[in-house]
Design an enzyme around this catalytic site. Structure first.
Site, PDB file in Angstrom:
ATOM      1  N   CYS A 191      -6.129  -7.175   5.993  1.00  0.00           N
ATOM      2  CA  CYS A 191      -5.645  -5.886   6.502  1.00  0.00           C
ATOM      3  C   CYS A 191      -6.015  -4.740   5.559  1.00  0.00           C
ATOM      4  O   CYS A 191      -5.490  -4.654   4.453  1.00  0.00           O
ATOM      5  CB  CYS A 191      -4.133  -6.001   6.684  1.00  0.00           C
TER       6      CYS A 191
ATOM      7  N   CYS B 121      -3.109  -2.489   4.569  1.00  0.00           N
ATOM      8  CA  CYS B 121      -2.245  -3.208   3.619  1.00  0.00           C
ATOM      9  C   CYS B 121      -2.767  -3.040   2.196  1.00  0.00           C
ATOM     10  O   CYS B 121      -1.986  -2.870   1.260  1.00  0.00           O
ATOM     11  CB  CYS B 121      -2.189  -4.695   3.958  1.00  0.00           C
TER      12      CYS B 121
END
Length: 104
Positions: free
Chosen positions: A29, A32
């Site tokens: 991600c 993230c």
């Protein structure tokens, strides 16, 4: 430094008496990875007052399901072991600070 939150240590951390912030994330991600330094800074800033950690959704599917995580990053704010708030996506550090301060 932030704590690695797993299915094995979640209950003991959540029931520690301290507010808790859990960053649900995944290695693949991009957002993230952008949020990671902010979580690290917050963990240092609130050290001793708030438990701040990261939970890999792929390694902790039971916790991911328990909290109904559909998108990452999702940051869940807990007080007394119960969810008090959550943020989906990446926000500014000040937004996380406001939510953490509301737990104290």
């Amino acid at each position: 430094m932030e704590i690695e939150i797993t299915e094995q240590n979640f209950e003991s951390l959540a029931n520690s008496g301290k507010p808790m912030v859990v960053d649900f994330w995944a290695t693949w991600c991009g957002p993230c990875r952008r949020l990671a330094p902010v979580i690290e800074e917050l963990a240092a800033q609130y050290d001793g007052k708030v438990i701040i950690g990261k939970c890999d959704i792929e390694e902790n599917t039971e916790l991911t399901d328990k909290f109904g995580i559909m998108n990452v990053p999702t940051v869940v704010f807990l007080k007394g072991g119960q969810e008090a708030d959550r943020l989906v996506g990446v926000a500014g550090k000040n937004i996380y600070e406001e939510k953490i301060n509301s737990l104290l």
